[in-house]
Structures are given as structure tokens and as C-alpha cells.
Design an enzyme around this catalytic site. Structure first.
Site, short mmCIF file in Angstrom:
data_model
loop_
_atom_site.label_atom_id
_atom_site.label_comp_id
_atom_site.label_asym_id
_atom_site.label_seq_id
_atom_site.Cartn_x
_atom_site.Cartn_y
_atom_site.Cartn_z
N ASP A 292 44.66 32.88 71.16
CA ASP A 292 43.91 31.14 70.73
C ASP A 292 44.54 30.46 70.10
OD1 ASP A 292 41.57 29.19 70.18
OD2 ASP A 292 40.64 30.68 69.31
N GLU B 11 44.86 42.13 54.82
CA GLU B 11 45.88 40.95 53.83
C GLU B 11 45.66 39.63 53.38
OE1 GLU B 11 50.32 40.60 53.60
OE2 GLU B 11 49.80 40.97 55.38
N TRP B 12 45.37 39.74 52.03
CA TRP B 12 45.21 37.62 51.60
C TRP B 12 46.46 37.14 51.26
CZ3 TRP B 12 42.24 34.45 51.22
CH2 TRP B 12 42.41 33.25 49.95
N LEU B 13 46.75 36.47 52.09
CA LEU B 13 48.17 35.26 51.97
C LEU B 13 47.96 33.87 51.76
CD1 LEU B 13 49.14 36.27 56.34
CD2 LEU B 13 50.30 37.12 54.10
P1 ADP Z 1 36.59 32.40 61.18
O1 ADP Z 1 37.12 34.22 62.37
O2 ADP Z 1 35.35 31.76 61.07
O3 ADP Z 1 37.56 31.20 62.29
P2 ADP Z 1 38.87 31.96 60.86
O4 ADP Z 1 39.91 34.01 60.80
O5 ADP Z 1 39.67 31.09 61.07
O6 ADP Z 1 37.52 32.53 60.31
O7 ADP Z 1 39.73 31.81 58.70
C1 ADP Z 1 39.23 30.91 57.74
C2 ADP Z 1 39.99 30.42 57.27
O8 ADP Z 1 40.71 31.13 55.92
C3 ADP Z 1 41.38 29.90 57.70
O9 ADP Z 1 41.04 28.86 58.38
C4 ADP Z 1 42.19 30.14 56.69
O10 ADP Z 1 42.53 29.27 56.31
C5 ADP Z 1 41.83 31.18 55.32
N1 ADP Z 1 42.50 32.71 55.96
C6 ADP Z 1 42.42 32.87 57.20
N2 ADP Z 1 43.04 34.72 56.95
C7 ADP Z 1 42.96 34.52 55.60
C8 ADP Z 1 44.27 35.43 55.30
N3 ADP Z 1 44.30 37.12 55.30
N4 ADP Z 1 44.23 35.17 53.79
C9 ADP Z 1 44.27 34.19 52.99
N5 ADP Z 1 43.32 32.95 53.96
C10 ADP Z 1 42.86 33.32 55.42
#
Ligand code: ADP
Length: 287
Positions: free
Chosen positions: A194, A92-94
Site C-alpha cells: 500500500d 516504536e515512535w518515530l
Molecule cells: P491509519 O492506519 O489510520 O491510516 P497511519 O498508520 O497512516 O494510520 O498513521 C497515521 C499518521 O501517524 C501517519 O500519517 C504518520 O504521520 C503518523 N505515524 C504513523 N506511524 C508513526 C510512528 N511509528 N511514529 C510516529 N508517527 C507515526
């Protein structure tokens, strides 16, 4: 690649999805992240090499388990898979905003609800996963002290040794950690695993969200400890948590032991000053 990902989304949701736009998102440390859209739907996608599919499969399962508790907002995972040379996970996009003290209080309350929600009678998880990009071993155990000493501290110390880290003898540290935790018998909680500030956010509506977990059943204090490792979350977070499920008095004494796991992992991922930080904690534990 995008066509195959869109096809997998269509298959999972049962509604045809064709990507009309995709844009790269910064901020992650391990994967390439994107927002993909059609005219009215958006999804968050992470991409890595095909051989990283197990990492995404574990992330998918962790997100799904936490999502199923309906206690704290988690991006709902949709699917993961391999296309050509790449592996991917879709969720899901947030839309994130700033959040205020009410959001942080709710974050604490909802995290406590997550920790209270699932009764497992053992520590560990249904599979191994990763912490950052480091493998995290989760064999089932009825003994928290033994699990944390061997699977968390001992495992990272062995990796550190291979990486040239100059930490004290692994067996000695593992034995000491078991001694310290011998009389502490927490209930197993589903933990994020984490929880640093980069993995906690608020939606534009101010609803708290946690992301990118390294889930397992462990002592809830590991999540609280990690929130304090790099400076701490806002005070409202701790207020919300303690109002819902007060922390045990012994938490303060266990905090740096729990964070030693993350310090060692940071040494294994990034090297540098984490060696000094880890050595100081170990010297204190052994004295
Ligand atoms: P990685 O696994 O490479 O560390 P993350 O899961 O931390 O990546 O996601 C990278 C960035 O994307 C996050 O810092 C956040 O800002 C953005 N992000 C993560 N999940 C979502 C989401 N579901 N919807 C929108 N943006 C997201």
C-alpha cells in the site's frame, strides 16, 4: 484503557511503563492515533473498536516480518490487543522530518533490498489482512497471474458490484488479467502492498521509513506501480531502486493493471470518480 495499554507495554518490554502524557496525532484515515510517553520513552499507538483486532494483528505481523529483514526502516511493532471496547497496536515512535534527495535515493535502494530479501516460493501470505479498511485475501498460490487476477482484481470487482459499481463482467476481466500475466513469472517478493506517499516518510535524521503496510508475497512491481498512482515519488527514489535491482522492461505495460487494484479499492472505500478511472482502465485491458 491507557492503563491496560501501559501494562501490556511493560509486560512486552520487561520494563515498567507508566503513561505520563498522551497526545492525539492526525493524518491517519482509519484509526485514532496517539503518541504516549513517560519521562523518557515514546510510543505510537493506534486505536479502533475491539472488533478490529484482526486488522491490528495482521498489521503487527506485517511490520514484524518487514522489520526482521533489516533492509528498510519500519517502526518496530511492540504489541497489540483488546482493552474493553477498543483494540490497539503499539509500535516504536518515530520523529519525522523532511528528507532530501539522498533520503529518497536510499528509500529506493532499501525498498529494493526488502524486495530481494526473503525467498518465498509462493505468492500470498500467512493470513488475510486489510488494504485500507478493505479485507485483502492472501491464500497461497504458485501462480502469480491467477493470484492477482482472482484475489486482487476479482475480489475488488465483486465488492464493487455490491456497492453499485458499473464495471464490466467480473469473469471476463479476471480471465483477461490472467491472459495478460500468463507469461510473466516474477519471483515472490515481500511487498509493502500500500505504498502511496502517505505511507512513506523520512526521520528527522533523513532515514527513509515505510509505514502502515498491507504486506504479502507478490510481484515487487506492485509497490513501484503504487508509488506512481498519485503523481509519483521524487526521481531519486526510482534511481535508487533501479541501481539496486533494475525493473523489467515490461513493467510499464503492467503498471496500470497493478494499479487497477488500488483504483477499485478506492472506489469501494470512497466511491466517486474512481468508478470512471477504473472503467477506463478495464476498457483498455479488454480492447
Ligand atoms: P491509519 O492506519 O489510520 O491510516 P497511519 O498508520 O497512516 O494510520 O498513521 C497515521 C499518521 O501517524 C501517519 O500519517 C504518520 O504521520 C503518523 N505515524 C504513523 N506511524 C508513526 C510512528 N511509528 N511514529 C510516529 N508517527 C507515526
Amino acid at each position: 484503557m491507557w492503563k491496560e495499554i501501559a501494562a501490556k507495554i511493560s509486560e512486552t518490554t520487561g520494563e515498567s511503563f507508566e503513561i505520563t502524557a498522551h497526545r492525539s496525532i492526525g493524518g491517519g484515515s482509519i484509526n485514532q492515533s496517539y503518541c504516549i510517553s513517560d519521562r523518557d520513552r515514546h510510543y505510537f499507538v493506534k486505536i479502533n473498536q475491539a472488533n478490529q483486532i484482526e486488522m491490528f494483528a495482521a498489521e503487527y505481523l506485517g511490520l514484524q516480518q518487514m522489520y526482521d529483514t533489516q533492509t528498510i526502516r519500519i517502526p518496530q511493532p511492540l504489541c497489540c490487543g483488546i482493552t474493553g471496547e477498543n483494540s490497539f497496536i503499539v509500535m516504536e515512535w518515530l520523529e519525522f522530518g523532511r528528507g532530501d534527495s539522498r533520503s529518497w535515493e536510499l528509500m529506493g535502494k532499501h525498498l529494493a533490498n526488502l524486495h530481494q530479501s526473503q525467498a518465498s516460493d509462493r505468492f500470498g501470505w500467512t493470513r488475510n489482512n486489510t488494504i485500507g479498511s478493505t479485507p485483502q485475501m492472501n491464500p497461497w498460490s504458485e501462480n502469480w497471474g491467477q493470484f492477482f487476477a482472482e484475489q486482487r482484481i476479482g475480489f475488488q470487482l465483486r465488492l464493487a458490484k455490491r456497492r453499485g459499481g458499473k464495471f464490466p463482467n467480473t469473469e471476463q476481466v479476471v480471465t483477461r488479467v490472467k491472459e495478460i500475466l500468463a507469461s510473466w513469472q516474477p519471483q515472490p517478493s515481500l511487498v509493502h502492498g500500500d505504498l502511496w506517499s502517505g505511507n512513506a516518510a523520512c526521520t528527522v535524521e533523513g532515514e527513509p521509513v515505510i509505514l502502515d503496510p498491507a504486506t504479502y508475497w507478490g510481484d515487487r512491481e506492485v509497490d513501484l506501480a503504487m508509488t506512481e498512482l498519485f503523481g509519483g515519488f521524487p526521481a531519486a527514489f526510482y534511481r535508487g531502486y533501479n541501481q539496486t535491482w533494475p525493473l523489467d522492461r515490461g513493467y510499464e505495460g503492467r503498471k496500470s493493471l497493478y494499479n487497477l487494484y488500488h483504483v477499485l479499492n478506492h472506489f469501494n472505500l470512497f466511491g466517486g470518480g474512481y468508478e470512471d478511472q477504473g472503467s477506463k482502465t478495464i476498457t483498455r485491458l479488454l480492447s
